[in-house]
Scaffold this active site. Structure first.
Site, PDB file in Angstrom:
ATOM      1  CD  GLN A 185       1.917  -7.643  -2.039  1.00  0.00           C
ATOM      2  OE1 GLN A 185       1.725  -7.425  -1.140  1.00  0.00           O
ATOM      3  NE2 GLN A 185       0.821  -7.738  -3.171  1.00  0.00           N
ATOM      4  CE1 TYR A 189       0.315  -1.782   3.396  1.00  0.00           C
ATOM      5  CE2 TYR A 189      -1.440  -2.456   1.745  1.00  0.00           C
ATOM      6  CZ  TYR A 189      -1.029  -2.425   3.149  1.00  0.00           C
ATOM      7  OH  TYR A 189      -1.508  -3.230   4.242  1.00  0.00           O
TER       8      TYR A 189
END
Length: 364
Positions: free
Chosen positions: A100, A182
């Site tokens: 990720q 994020y």
């Protein structure tokens, strides 16, 4: 032995999985100070290779995107060598693993970054603190810089290079972290994207421009069949605000659905039923996460998601932390180990590689 639908194999144009259990990405702070994963990281993921698919903890694509101290990176040759040890161990154990990529954007602090500078996001809007910094301390949040247009383009390039580095490190694919506050999420949300340019609030098309550019560029660089995307529409974590996520995420999916990605990893939220709304708009593999802001996902809840046709795969976080043999425990209807919350963000093997398996318990 049970015949849970979670334990049935799954095949698509991109994936060949022995079961439908995905290990969700979870930040654990087990990297050296330079961002290289510690040797215990290989053991940790190899222990969990029975998952249909493992998605690593968030990895910063470049030091410009580092949000906290001792989070791992995928920028340098040393990082690639460290992650190669992880992927080799997982593959030797029969598993599959995606990296990720997690750019912190506005999240961070100069004392949490190798560069020692201010983090930058879409706009100069502070994230709630505290932030993990050097020496195990926590610092209050600070106001980030607003990214310039050149910095936005650099962030796209950083994701592309990190995805290529992930391929060099032996990963089976990468997941772009567009969720949970994020950078990609920051461009999508109401309160973190206050820009007035082509990446800002002029229209939904502007709001989704950066996410589409990142996904398209990475898919072009390493292959759409090796690229996944995680989204969390309406998730209020870490001070995010999205008053009406539906039109934004519908527009985003209309763009990225055309690319033929390996999967969409979608977090449901009671404020906006993303799975029900977006599942009909997504024509590829869908991974559901239904425990992000609530109780850990049970076997029964995962089975209900599959039975309702809301997803093809279900991701489990805390259950995989404490139960490296989670698929076997589901198959045998065995009790689950409890998570030790005090060791989630420490730096050693305790609470990381020492959770017992059923096989170990039977030996003793």
């Amino acid at each position: 032995m049970t015949t849970s639908p979670l334990l049935r194999s799954y095949s698509s144009a991109s994936l060949r999985l022995p079961n439908r259990l995905v290990m969700a990405p979870m930040t654990r702070h087990r990297a050296a100070e330079d961002g290289t994963p510690l040797p215990i990281v290989a053991e940790h993921y190899a222990q969990r290779a029975g998952a249909g698919l493992i998605v690593t903890e968030g990895i910063w694509p470049s030091s410009r995107g580092q949000s906290e101290w001792r989070l791992p990176g995928l920028e340098t040759a040393e990082h690639v060598r460290g992650w190669r040890g992880v992927t080799d161990a997982v593959h030797a154990a029969g598993g599959r693993i995606f990296a990720q990529l997690m750019h912190g954007g506005r999240k961070g602090h100069p004392l949490a970054r190798l560069t020692g500078d201010l983090p930058a996001g879409p706009s100069a809007v502070a994230a709630p603190g505290p932030v993990h910094v050097r020496d195990g301390r926590k610092a209050a949040a600070i106001v980030p810089r607003a990214m310039t247009t050149d910095e936005i383009r650099q962030a796209v390039a950083d994701h592309v290079q990190a995805a290529r580095n992930a391929m060099d490190a032996g990963f089976d694919g990468i997941e772009l972290h567009g969720a949970n506050s994020y950078l990609i999420h920051q461009f999508l949300a109401d309160n973190t994207n206050l820009r007035a340019d082509e990446y800002g609030r002029g229209s939904i098309a502007d709001r989704i421009r950066f996410p589409v550019e990142v996904v398209s560029a990475v898919a072009s660089a390493v292959g759409a069949h090796r690229t996944g995307l995680r989204l969390s529409p309406g998730n209020p974590q870490f001070g995010m605000s999205e008053a009406d996520p539906a039109p934004v995420y519908r527009a985003l999916l209309s763009e990225v659905d055309l690319l033929g990605l390996a999967y969409l990893h979608l977090t449901d939220d009671e404020r906006y039923p993303a799975l029900a709304d977006l599942r009909p708009r997504w024509h590829g593999t869908l991974v559901a996460n239904v425990g992000e802001n609530g109780d850990p996902t049970t076997r029964e809840r995962g089975e209900a998601v599959l039975a309702a046709g809301l997803a093809d795969l279900v991701s489990y976080g805390r259950a995989f932390i404490a139960n490296p043999d989670l698929p076997e425990r589901f198959a045998r209807d065995a009790a689950l180990n409890a998570v030790d919350e005090t060791t989630l963000h420490t730096h050693d093997a305790v609470g990381y590689t020492d959770y017992p398996t059923l096989a170990a318990a039977e030996v003793h």
